[in-house]
Design a protein around this motif. Structure first.
Motif, short mmCIF file in Angstrom:
data_model
loop_
_atom_site.label_atom_id
_atom_site.label_comp_id
_atom_site.label_asym_id
_atom_site.label_seq_id
_atom_site.Cartn_x
_atom_site.Cartn_y
_atom_site.Cartn_z
N LEU A 185 9.27 -91.77 75.29
CA LEU A 185 8.98 -92.35 73.99
C LEU A 185 8.92 -93.86 74.10
O LEU A 185 9.79 -94.48 74.73
CB LEU A 185 10.07 -91.96 72.99
N GLY A 186 7.89 -94.45 73.51
CA GLY A 186 7.79 -95.90 73.48
C GLY A 186 7.18 -96.35 72.16
O GLY A 186 6.69 -95.53 71.37
N PHE A 187 7.20 -97.66 71.92
CA PHE A 187 6.64 -98.19 70.69
C PHE A 187 6.17 -99.62 70.90
O PHE A 187 6.78 -100.41 71.61
CB PHE A 187 7.68 -98.16 69.55
N GLY A 188 5.04 -99.93 70.28
CA GLY A 188 4.43 -101.26 70.39
C GLY A 188 3.01 -101.21 69.88
O GLY A 188 2.44 -100.14 69.67
N ASP A 189 2.42 -102.37 69.70
CA ASP A 189 1.06 -102.48 69.17
C ASP A 189 0.06 -102.36 70.32
O ASP A 189 -0.27 -103.35 70.97
CB ASP A 189 0.90 -103.80 68.44
N ILE A 190 -0.43 -101.16 70.56
CA ILE A 190 -1.33 -100.90 71.68
C ILE A 190 -2.70 -101.53 71.47
O ILE A 190 -3.28 -102.11 72.39
CB ILE A 190 -1.49 -99.38 71.91
N ASN A 191 -3.25 -101.43 70.26
CA ASN A 191 -4.63 -101.85 70.03
C ASN A 191 -4.76 -103.19 69.31
O ASN A 191 -5.87 -103.59 68.94
CB ASN A 191 -5.38 -100.77 69.24
N GLY A 192 -3.66 -103.89 69.11
CA GLY A 192 -3.73 -105.24 68.56
C GLY A 192 -4.10 -105.33 67.10
O GLY A 192 -4.59 -106.39 66.66
N ASP A 193 -3.84 -104.27 66.32
CA ASP A 193 -4.18 -104.31 64.90
C ASP A 193 -3.00 -104.72 64.02
O ASP A 193 -3.10 -104.71 62.80
CB ASP A 193 -4.74 -102.96 64.44
N GLY A 194 -1.87 -105.07 64.66
CA GLY A 194 -0.71 -105.52 63.91
C GLY A 194 0.24 -104.43 63.49
O GLY A 194 1.27 -104.71 62.86
N HIS A 195 -0.06 -103.17 63.83
CA HIS A 195 0.80 -102.06 63.48
C HIS A 195 1.52 -101.53 64.72
O HIS A 195 0.97 -101.60 65.84
CB HIS A 195 0.00 -100.93 62.82
N THR A 196 2.71 -101.00 64.54
CA THR A 196 3.49 -100.49 65.67
C THR A 196 3.10 -99.05 65.95
O THR A 196 3.35 -98.15 65.13
CB THR A 196 5.00 -100.58 65.37
N ASP A 197 2.48 -98.84 67.09
CA ASP A 197 2.09 -97.50 67.53
C ASP A 197 3.24 -96.87 68.32
O ASP A 197 4.22 -97.53 68.68
CB ASP A 197 0.84 -97.60 68.40
N LEU A 198 3.10 -95.58 68.58
CA LEU A 198 4.10 -94.84 69.35
C LEU A 198 3.47 -94.32 70.63
O LEU A 198 2.28 -93.99 70.66
CB LEU A 198 4.68 -93.70 68.53
N VAL A 199 4.28 -94.22 71.69
CA VAL A 199 3.82 -93.74 72.98
C VAL A 199 4.61 -92.50 73.35
O VAL A 199 5.84 -92.47 73.25
CB VAL A 199 4.02 -94.81 74.07
N VAL A 200 3.90 -91.45 73.75
CA VAL A 200 4.50 -90.24 74.30
C VAL A 200 3.88 -90.03 75.69
O VAL A 200 2.94 -90.73 76.06
CB VAL A 200 4.28 -89.02 73.37
N PRO A 201 4.39 -89.11 76.49
CA PRO A 201 3.91 -89.02 77.87
C PRO A 201 2.41 -88.80 78.04
O PRO A 201 1.83 -89.27 79.02
CB PRO A 201 4.70 -87.83 78.43
N GLU A 202 1.76 -88.13 77.11
CA GLU A 202 0.35 -87.78 77.30
C GLU A 202 -0.60 -88.64 76.47
O GLU A 202 -1.78 -88.32 76.37
CB GLU A 202 0.14 -86.30 77.00
N GLY A 203 -0.10 -89.73 75.91
CA GLY A 203 -0.98 -90.60 75.15
C GLY A 203 -0.23 -91.46 74.16
O GLY A 203 1.01 -91.48 74.14
N TRP A 204 -0.99 -92.19 73.34
CA TRP A 204 -0.36 -93.02 72.33
C TRP A 204 -0.85 -92.59 70.95
O TRP A 204 -1.93 -92.02 70.79
CB TRP A 204 -0.62 -94.51 72.58
N ILE A 205 0.00 -92.87 69.95
CA ILE A 205 -0.27 -92.41 68.59
C ILE A 205 -0.50 -93.65 67.73
O ILE A 205 0.42 -94.45 67.52
CB ILE A 205 0.90 -91.58 68.04
N GLU A 206 -1.72 -93.80 67.25
CA GLU A 206 -2.11 -94.99 66.50
C GLU A 206 -1.55 -94.95 65.08
O GLU A 206 -1.77 -94.00 64.33
CB GLU A 206 -3.64 -95.09 66.46
N ALA A 207 -0.83 -96.01 64.71
CA ALA A 207 -0.24 -96.09 63.38
C ALA A 207 -1.28 -96.55 62.36
O ALA A 207 -2.03 -97.50 62.61
CB ALA A 207 0.92 -97.07 63.39
#
Length: 376
Positions: A185-207
């Motif tokens: 599990l991870g968290f951070g702004d992957i795509n630079g849109d200012g929202h905190t996304d989540l990371v799981v082993p098989e991908g990231w979840i866009e907030a």
């Protein structure tokens, strides 16, 4: 597993030499055992409101600044070698001015908060939810209201975040991934849109902009294996794109994944770079500045007996390390080697007022403080 030991030791020697030649001298740490208990989680919090940081781990809290006098919190259920207490998240849930904490476990499948009574009576346990097997739990403010959401890693169940209702002692559940979320599990702004996304082993979840009324979008762009909790989201190489840092919680390997983006198609790809392939069970980590140079270091270590004796490399020597980015790769420095490993949830904190962050680590091999003495 002996074939892994010699390269690992060589790596230690090479990186230590390179660091001292090209950058600041390694930090020195003074090791101190607080307790022999085998709980795997510890937090720093001011339990008794005396303005002095205390330690909370398992069934006890340890009064600062000496951390010798301990106080009983309450029973923690034991399952074989494990205590069902896989996180220690400080959180004043009921708003009474005393810091409580949030935990949960694999075996009980229950997320709870333990209420600080303000005296030496047993802490009352309150159930937040029963989300399934909890690998461990983290907190992160996902909606920008200044109050962190509680996010358990539930590998066998969907990913659900718990939003605290301000002014009450309740949480509301919001499902963000309707599938098994996997180990990591991870968290951070992957795509630079200012929202905190989540990371799981098989991908990231866009907030979405409204995280509790709009749908989250899953992007299956990588496979991180039995990933650490957390997976670090940070711009490692300072190219303007957030990268990932992930350890293998139950195998060999510690890597960073460089994000590259095609400007024409806007598609991402992730390039894997090894940080340390010679150690196993990198189950938890922090991304914090512990040497005071203004840049964060990767602080992590091998979890002692993560799956008891069933993981690759489980009987290799333990260690706690920090890795410093030198502009092109990470160099490895030793905090402790051979006698202490990382648990599930550890912290850094300036316990003495020195201006330096100390490292406080629990585990099946005991509770220890590593006082940061600087590099002079």
């Amino acid at each position: 597993m002996k074939k892994h030991l010699v390269p690992g030791l060589l790596l230690l020697a090479v990186t230590a030499a390179g660091q001292s030649a090209k950058g600041p001298a390694p930090l020195k740490f003074e090791k101190r055992q607080v307790a022999a208990e085998s709980y795997e989680s510890v937090a720093v919090m001011d339990v008794n409101n005396d303005k002095v940081p205390d330690l909370v781990s398992g069934a006890y809290w340890y009064e600062g600044p000496a951390y010798f006098k301990r106080h009983y919190i309450g029973q923690v259920k034991q399952f074989g070698e494990y205590w069902d207490d896989f996180s220690t998240i400080p959180f004043d849930v009921n708003g009474d001015g005393r810091v409580d904490y949030i935990t949960g476990g694999w075996f009980g499948k229950t997320l709870v908060w333990k209420e600080n009574p303000g005296n030496d009576t047993e802490w009352k346990e309150h159930v937040i939810a029963t989300p399934g097997n909890i690998e461990t739990t983290r907190a992160r403010d996902l909606d920008g209201d200044g109050i962190p959401e509680i996010i358990p890693n539930t590998p066998n169940d969907p990913l659900v975040v718990y939003h605290h209702t301000k002014g009450s002692a309740t949480f509301t559940a919001h499902k963000v991934l309707d599938r098994k979320s996997g180990h990591g599990l991870g968290f951070g702004d992957i795509n630079g849109d200012g929202h905190t996304d989540l990371v799981v082993p098989e991908g990231w979840i866009e907030a979405p902009a409204s995280p509790y009324s709009a749908a989250w979008t899953f992007h299956p762009e990588f496979n991180l294996g039995t990933a650490s909790v957390p997976v670090i989201v940070a711009d490692v190489n300072k190219d303007g794109l957030p990268d990932l840092v992930a350890g293998q919680g139950h195998d060999y390997g510690l890597d960073w994944y460089q994000q590259e983006k095609d400007p024409r198609t806007n598609k991402r790809k992730w390039i894997k770079h090894a940080i340390d392939p010679f150690n196993s069970q990198y189950h938890t980590m922090l991304w914090e500045d512990i040497d005071g140079d203004g840049e964060p270091e990767l602080v992590t270590g091998k979890r002692y007996r993560a799956h008891n004796d069933h993981d690759p490399g489980s009987d290799d020597p333990c260690g706690i390390y920090y890795f410093k980015w030198n502009g092109s790769s990470f160099t490895k420095q030793v905090i402790s080697y051979g006698s202490k490993g990382a648990g599930l949830y550890f912290v850094t904190h300036d316990l003495t007022g020195s201006g330096r962050k100390d490292v406080i680590v629990a585990g099946k091999d005991g509770l220890f403080i590593f006082y940061n003495k600087g590099n002079r």
